[in-house]
Design a protein around this motif. Sequence first.
Motif, PDB file in Angstrom:
ATOM      1  N   UNK A   2      -7.142 -77.385 105.514  1.00 17.37           N
ATOM      2  CA  UNK A   2      -8.308 -78.187 105.854  1.00 17.37           C
ATOM      3  C   UNK A   2      -9.561 -77.303 105.844  1.00 17.37           C
ATOM      4  N   UNK A   3     -10.439 -77.565 104.855  1.00 13.91           N
ATOM      5  CA  UNK A   3     -11.582 -76.663 104.716  1.00 13.91           C
ATOM      6  C   UNK A   3     -12.577 -76.800 105.873  1.00 13.91           C
ATOM      7  N   UNK A   4     -12.487 -77.930 106.648  1.00  9.47           N
ATOM      8  CA  UNK A   4     -13.409 -78.068 107.792  1.00  9.47           C
ATOM      9  C   UNK A   4     -13.122 -77.033 108.868  1.00  9.47           C
ATOM     10  N   UNK A   5     -11.849 -76.609 108.943  1.00  4.13           N
ATOM     11  CA  UNK A   5     -11.466 -75.695 110.039  1.00  4.13           C
ATOM     12  C   UNK A   5     -11.536 -74.231 109.619  1.00  4.13           C
ATOM     13  N   UNK A  48      -9.818 -70.677  99.650  1.00  4.47           N
ATOM     14  CA  UNK A  48      -9.370 -70.235 100.971  1.00  4.47           C
ATOM     15  C   UNK A  48      -8.160 -69.312 100.845  1.00  4.47           C
ATOM     16  N   UNK A  49      -8.241 -68.208 101.589  1.00  6.86           N
ATOM     17  CA  UNK A  49      -7.150 -67.232 101.602  1.00  6.86           C
ATOM     18  C   UNK A  49      -6.475 -67.299 102.958  1.00  6.86           C
ATOM     19  N   UNK A  50      -5.150 -67.161 102.981  1.00  9.78           N
ATOM     20  CA  UNK A  50      -4.445 -67.057 104.252  1.00  9.78           C
ATOM     21  C   UNK A  50      -3.764 -65.697 104.284  1.00  9.78           C
ATOM     22  N   UNK A  51      -3.948 -64.957 105.381  1.00  4.47           N
ATOM     23  CA  UNK A  51      -3.285 -63.645 105.437  1.00  4.47           C
ATOM     24  C   UNK A  51      -1.905 -63.790 106.072  1.00  4.47           C
ATOM     25  N   UNK A  55      -4.292 -65.961 109.517  1.00  6.26           N
ATOM     26  CA  UNK A  55      -5.764 -66.090 109.524  1.00  6.26           C
ATOM     27  C   UNK A  55      -6.221 -66.705 108.213  1.00  6.26           C
ATOM     28  N   UNK A  56      -7.255 -67.527 108.281  1.00  9.56           N
ATOM     29  CA  UNK A  56      -7.770 -68.155 107.060  1.00  9.56           C
ATOM     30  C   UNK A  56      -9.212 -67.709 106.797  1.00  9.56           C
ATOM     31  N   UNK A  57      -9.469 -67.334 105.553  1.00 13.49           N
ATOM     32  CA  UNK A  57     -10.767 -66.762 105.171  1.00 13.49           C
ATOM     33  C   UNK A  57     -11.400 -67.576 104.046  1.00 13.49           C
ATOM     34  N   UNK A  58     -12.728 -67.585 104.028  1.00 16.03           N
ATOM     35  CA  UNK A  58     -13.439 -68.108 102.854  1.00 16.03           C
ATOM     36  C   UNK A  58     -13.477 -66.968 101.841  1.00 16.03           C
ATOM     37  N   UNK A 425     -15.556 -73.112  91.883  1.00 12.20           N
ATOM     38  CA  UNK A 425     -15.285 -74.425  92.479  1.00 12.20           C
ATOM     39  C   UNK A 425     -15.831 -74.546  93.896  1.00 12.20           C
ATOM     40  N   UNK A 426     -16.402 -73.492  94.423  1.00  7.74           N
ATOM     41  CA  UNK A 426     -16.752 -73.508  95.860  1.00  7.74           C
ATOM     42  C   UNK A 426     -17.685 -74.685  96.190  1.00  7.74           C
ATOM     43  N   UNK A 427     -17.443 -75.282  97.362  1.00  9.33           N
ATOM     44  CA  UNK A 427     -18.273 -76.422  97.788  1.00  9.33           C
ATOM     45  C   UNK A 427     -19.485 -75.900  98.548  1.00  9.33           C
ATOM     46  N   UNK A 428     -20.495 -76.747  98.643  1.00 13.87           N
ATOM     47  CA  UNK A 428     -21.702 -76.377  99.401  1.00 13.87           C
ATOM     48  C   UNK A 428     -21.325 -76.107 100.862  1.00 13.87           C
ATOM     49  N   UNK A 429     -20.409 -76.928 101.394  1.00 21.04           N
ATOM     50  CA  UNK A 429     -20.021 -76.799 102.807  1.00 21.04           C
ATOM     51  C   UNK A 429     -19.433 -75.403 103.088  1.00 21.04           C
TER      52      UNK A 429
END
Length: 449
Positions: A2-5, A48-51, A55-58, A425-429
């Motif tokens: 979920x990119x919102x989080x 989004x990357x997950x380690x 942890x989730x990173x932009x 592909x990155x979104x403005x958000x």
Amino acid sequence: MNSHKVPKIVATPPGPKAKKILEEDERFLMQSFVRWYPLVVEKAEGCILTDVDGNEYIDLNAGIAVVSVGHRHPKVIEAIKEQCNRFLHYSLTDFYYNPAVELAKKLSKITPGKFEKKIFFCNSGAEAVEGALKIARGHFKGSRQYIMAYIGAFHGRLFGSMALTSSKPVQRKWFSPLLPGVEHVPYPYCYRCPWRQNYPECGYWCVDFIEDYYFKKYVPPDETACIIFEPIQGEGGYVVPPPEYWGHIRKLCDKYGILMISDEVQAGMGRTGRWFGIEHWNVTPDLIAIAKGIAAGLPLGAVVGRSEIMDLPRGSHASTFGGNPVSCAAASAVIDVIEGEKLLENASKIGEYTMKRFEEFQEKYELIGDVRGKGLMIGVELVKDRRSKEPAVKELNKILLKCFKKGVAVIGAGKSTIRIAPPLTISMELMEKAIDIIGESIGEVEREG
Ligand SMILES: Cc1ncc(COP(=O)(O)O)c(C=O)c1O
């Protein structure tokens, strides 16, 4: 995901699982890499990357400008799977297959120049660069041995490409002798003009220098096979030449019959909002080296050139894995996705917004000396003092580490430039969130002094 989080930090990085891998990495892998901070990737999707600790990173790195269409784009995965179900390998060196021909046709269409083209496939950026050098020297049947390259360039780390590379001494130290015949001239890095000139009053003195000093004093132009350049210097600090620069170089090349090789390994495949970086200067090179973003993560390199120049004799150049069918299938899908999802437009739009935001930060933060870029290839150069322009090296490292701990993966280029190169592909958000975090980190480092 979920990119919102996102970003989401659940265990201060490096977390326990990451620490174990870092230890083993140090023990079992040669440590000749750069490595900016301890990010240990477990999975990735889109931007989004997950380690390994969750942890989730932009992702503003895109695997160093590679995953152009984002991580694991479904259409790329589908193309890879389809090709895997047919065959994985059968070497273009000795046989034929369609995925390479299909990709070659697509690359001919999207590269600058309306003339007939031919393509050579290899596995990496350095191989593409070296292929282009051999093609250029071979075209002149060995009668032109010189190659002109630029100070600050990065073209790879193999012996031929290393001889061109000159962005940091460590890249060459201990490895000489390098390929003979390579001579360097200063890159048009206006923020740090080696002649202390100002654009546009300088009247392109850097071009006159090539003709009046380089060619007239020590390098015979009629023995020069090619000029190789990055349209925008990548590793050197995301340096953007002034508007007419490559046009002037094209004229010089035409005057002396020299081939122009655009190394689009980092700036190509849509990164700058055009298919290839050189298009921003309306210049058509004779040869183009491509890699990184071409296959969204699978290894592939390519040289694209005028058919009449791509004329090396049989047996003189080839590579067992070059143009692997799975990589070619992925690359064909990448081109379709960039076209279908209008990613050139997205790169331009998000890029412009990002530049504007950093220009606003520049008014607030003394640390920011220069903001430059095209599309989603953006550099923010940090300086200790705007008058002396002393590179803010420690400050850059602190900022990158802070960003990482807050969930934004971004690295540097040159001595002290923040390098922004997310998937196209990155979104403005997501981009806004990342910009806010970088800005906040710059502010913190500036206050800490
Ligand atoms: C402009 C340019 N050329 C060539 C290369 C070398 O590519 P590779 O690492 O795939 O050999 C790079 C890598 O960063 C690059 O940025």
